[in-house]
Motif scaffolding. Sequence first.
Motif, short mmCIF file in Angstrom:
data_model
loop_
_atom_site.label_atom_id
_atom_site.label_comp_id
_atom_site.label_asym_id
_atom_site.label_seq_id
_atom_site.Cartn_x
_atom_site.Cartn_y
_atom_site.Cartn_z
N HIS A 87 0.97 -1.24 0.02
CA HIS A 87 0.13 -0.05 0.24
C HIS A 87 0.86 1.24 0.08
CE1 HIS A 87 -3.44 2.63 0.90
NE2 HIS A 87 -2.72 3.01 1.91
N SER A 88 1.89 1.16 0.82
CA SER A 88 2.95 2.42 0.76
C SER A 88 3.44 2.56 -0.44
CB SER A 88 3.79 2.25 2.18
OG SER A 88 3.37 2.24 3.08
N SER A 89 3.83 1.46 -1.18
CA SER A 89 4.52 1.48 -2.43
C SER A 89 3.62 2.13 -3.54
CB SER A 89 4.85 0.21 -3.13
OG SER A 89 5.46 0.28 -4.21
N LEU A 90 2.41 1.81 -3.54
CA LEU A 90 1.20 2.54 -4.43
C LEU A 90 1.09 4.12 -4.03
CD1 LEU A 90 -1.35 -0.58 -4.50
CD2 LEU A 90 0.47 0.08 -6.35
N LEU A 91 1.08 4.31 -3.01
CA LEU A 91 0.97 5.74 -2.39
C LEU A 91 2.02 6.54 -2.97
CD1 LEU A 91 -0.84 7.80 -0.81
CD2 LEU A 91 0.35 7.21 1.08
N SER A 92 3.09 5.80 -2.77
CA SER A 92 4.39 6.61 -2.93
C SER A 92 4.50 6.92 -4.68
CB SER A 92 5.54 5.61 -2.88
OG SER A 92 6.85 6.40 -3.40
N GLU A 93 4.10 5.99 -5.20
CA GLU A 93 3.95 6.13 -6.95
C GLU A 93 3.03 7.30 -7.24
OE1 GLU A 93 3.12 2.16 -8.60
OE2 GLU A 93 4.88 1.53 -8.17
N ASP A 94 1.79 7.08 -6.45
CA ASP A 94 0.91 8.23 -6.69
C ASP A 94 1.40 9.66 -6.41
OD1 ASP A 94 -2.09 9.10 -7.53
OD2 ASP A 94 -2.04 9.70 -5.25
N LEU A 95 2.20 9.63 -5.39
CA LEU A 95 2.58 10.97 -4.90
C LEU A 95 3.68 11.41 -6.05
CD1 LEU A 95 2.91 10.61 -1.17
CD2 LEU A 95 1.45 11.83 -2.36
N GLU A 96 4.38 10.55 -6.45
CA GLU A 96 5.34 10.93 -7.43
C GLU A 96 4.73 11.28 -8.56
OE1 GLU A 96 7.89 7.46 -8.11
OE2 GLU A 96 9.00 7.52 -6.13
N ALA A 97 3.56 10.78 -8.98
CA ALA A 97 3.00 11.19 -10.43
C ALA A 97 2.58 12.53 -10.01
CB ALA A 97 1.88 10.27 -10.60
N ARG A 98 1.90 12.75 -9.01
CA ARG A 98 1.38 14.02 -8.54
C ARG A 98 2.59 15.35 -8.60
NH1 ARG A 98 -2.84 13.30 -3.72
NH2 ARG A 98 -4.46 11.86 -4.61
N ASN A 99 3.60 14.48 -7.80
CA ASN A 99 4.65 15.70 -7.78
C ASN A 99 5.25 16.15 -9.09
OD1 ASN A 99 6.81 17.31 -6.65
ND2 ASN A 99 8.39 15.49 -6.72
N GLU A 100 5.18 15.03 -10.10
CA GLU A 100 5.56 15.41 -11.64
C GLU A 100 4.85 16.33 -12.09
OE1 GLU A 100 6.81 12.96 -15.78
OE2 GLU A 100 6.13 12.03 -13.97
N ASN A 101 3.49 16.11 -11.86
CA ASN A 101 2.32 16.89 -12.41
C ASN A 101 2.56 18.22 -11.75
OD1 ASN A 101 1.12 15.22 -13.99
ND2 ASN A 101 -0.34 14.21 -12.57
N LEU A 102 2.71 18.74 -10.81
CA LEU A 102 2.91 19.64 -9.99
C LEU A 102 4.26 20.54 -10.56
CD1 LEU A 102 2.11 18.96 -6.27
CD2 LEU A 102 0.80 20.47 -7.91
N SER A 103 5.22 19.73 -10.81
CA SER A 103 6.45 20.20 -11.21
C SER A 103 6.29 20.93 -12.73
CB SER A 103 7.58 19.41 -11.61
OG SER A 103 7.93 18.78 -10.20
N ASN A 104 5.37 20.15 -13.63
CA ASN A 104 5.12 20.69 -14.97
C ASN A 104 4.32 21.68 -14.85
OD1 ASN A 104 6.31 18.34 -16.09
ND2 ASN A 104 4.61 17.07 -15.95
N THR A 105 3.30 22.06 -13.87
CA THR A 105 2.62 22.98 -13.70
C THR A 105 3.31 24.35 -13.29
OG1 THR A 105 0.48 21.65 -12.97
CG2 THR A 105 0.45 24.08 -12.41
N LEU A 106 4.23 24.11 -12.50
CA LEU A 106 5.16 25.25 -12.09
C LEU A 106 5.70 25.63 -13.08
CD1 LEU A 106 6.45 26.88 -9.70
CD2 LEU A 106 8.06 24.85 -9.39
N VAL A 107 6.44 24.77 -14.09
CA VAL A 107 7.12 25.25 -15.33
C VAL A 107 6.06 26.20 -16.07
CG1 VAL A 107 8.18 24.65 -17.48
CG2 VAL A 107 8.61 23.36 -15.07
N GLU A 108 5.03 25.83 -16.40
CA GLU A 108 3.99 26.36 -17.10
C GLU A 108 3.49 27.89 -16.38
OE1 GLU A 108 0.71 24.04 -17.63
OE2 GLU A 108 1.86 22.50 -19.09
N LEU A 109 3.69 27.68 -15.30
CA LEU A 109 3.47 29.00 -14.74
C LEU A 109 4.35 29.81 -14.46
CD1 LEU A 109 1.53 27.76 -11.24
CD2 LEU A 109 0.51 28.94 -12.99
#
Length: 208
Positions: free
Chosen positions: A77-99
């Motif tokens: 469960h922790s592994s899946l949560l970590s993957e989800d957080l990494e995906a969100r982190n990547e999305n946030l990074s892309n959003t930050l670049v766009e901003l």
Amino acid sequence: MVAVHQRQLLSWEEDRQKVLTLEERCSKLEGELQKRTEIIKSLTKKVKVLESNQTECQIVLQKTQLQLQEMAQKATHSSLLSEDLEARNENLSNTLVELSAQVGQLQAREQALTTMIKLKDKDIIEAVNHIADCSGKFKLLEHALRDAKKVENCIVKEKQDYKQKLKTLKIEVNKLRAWSASGGSKVLFLDVPSKRVMCRDSCMFLNK
């Protein structure tokens, strides 16, 4: 000139509204970025907590088989949560670049609008000076027109006076012709303007 000035004012108002809209969007995006940053911090803390729990679980799993199975599930469960957080982190990074790119564009747009406003202020000053110059010329033309009307009135008055004198002279000439036709046997007084003429036996005496 007034229509052009009004169009310029409308154009400036539209540009100002656009700038205000862009500033409002920037403010909203910055607020959203701040919120997501807080979320990342919170998730990072959770990940650290989960990693700590995972370590503890591994120690516990070494002690008992049942605990090993239970902790294996938690690890999954922790592994899946970590993957989800990494995906969100990547999305946030892309959003930050766009901003960041949008902020740069907005700054460039703000600079262009500032330059445009300065140029339009210069145009307004030139237009005001031109209007003042035209107003002065118009006043001079009004004075000249007033003087011309006075001269015209004088000329009309003189013309009327000359017409009256001409009419009087014609009458006197007709009298003189009639007197000449009668043989000049009578005394004839001619009412010529500024002179009095007496005719008798073909002799004329002028009394000023």
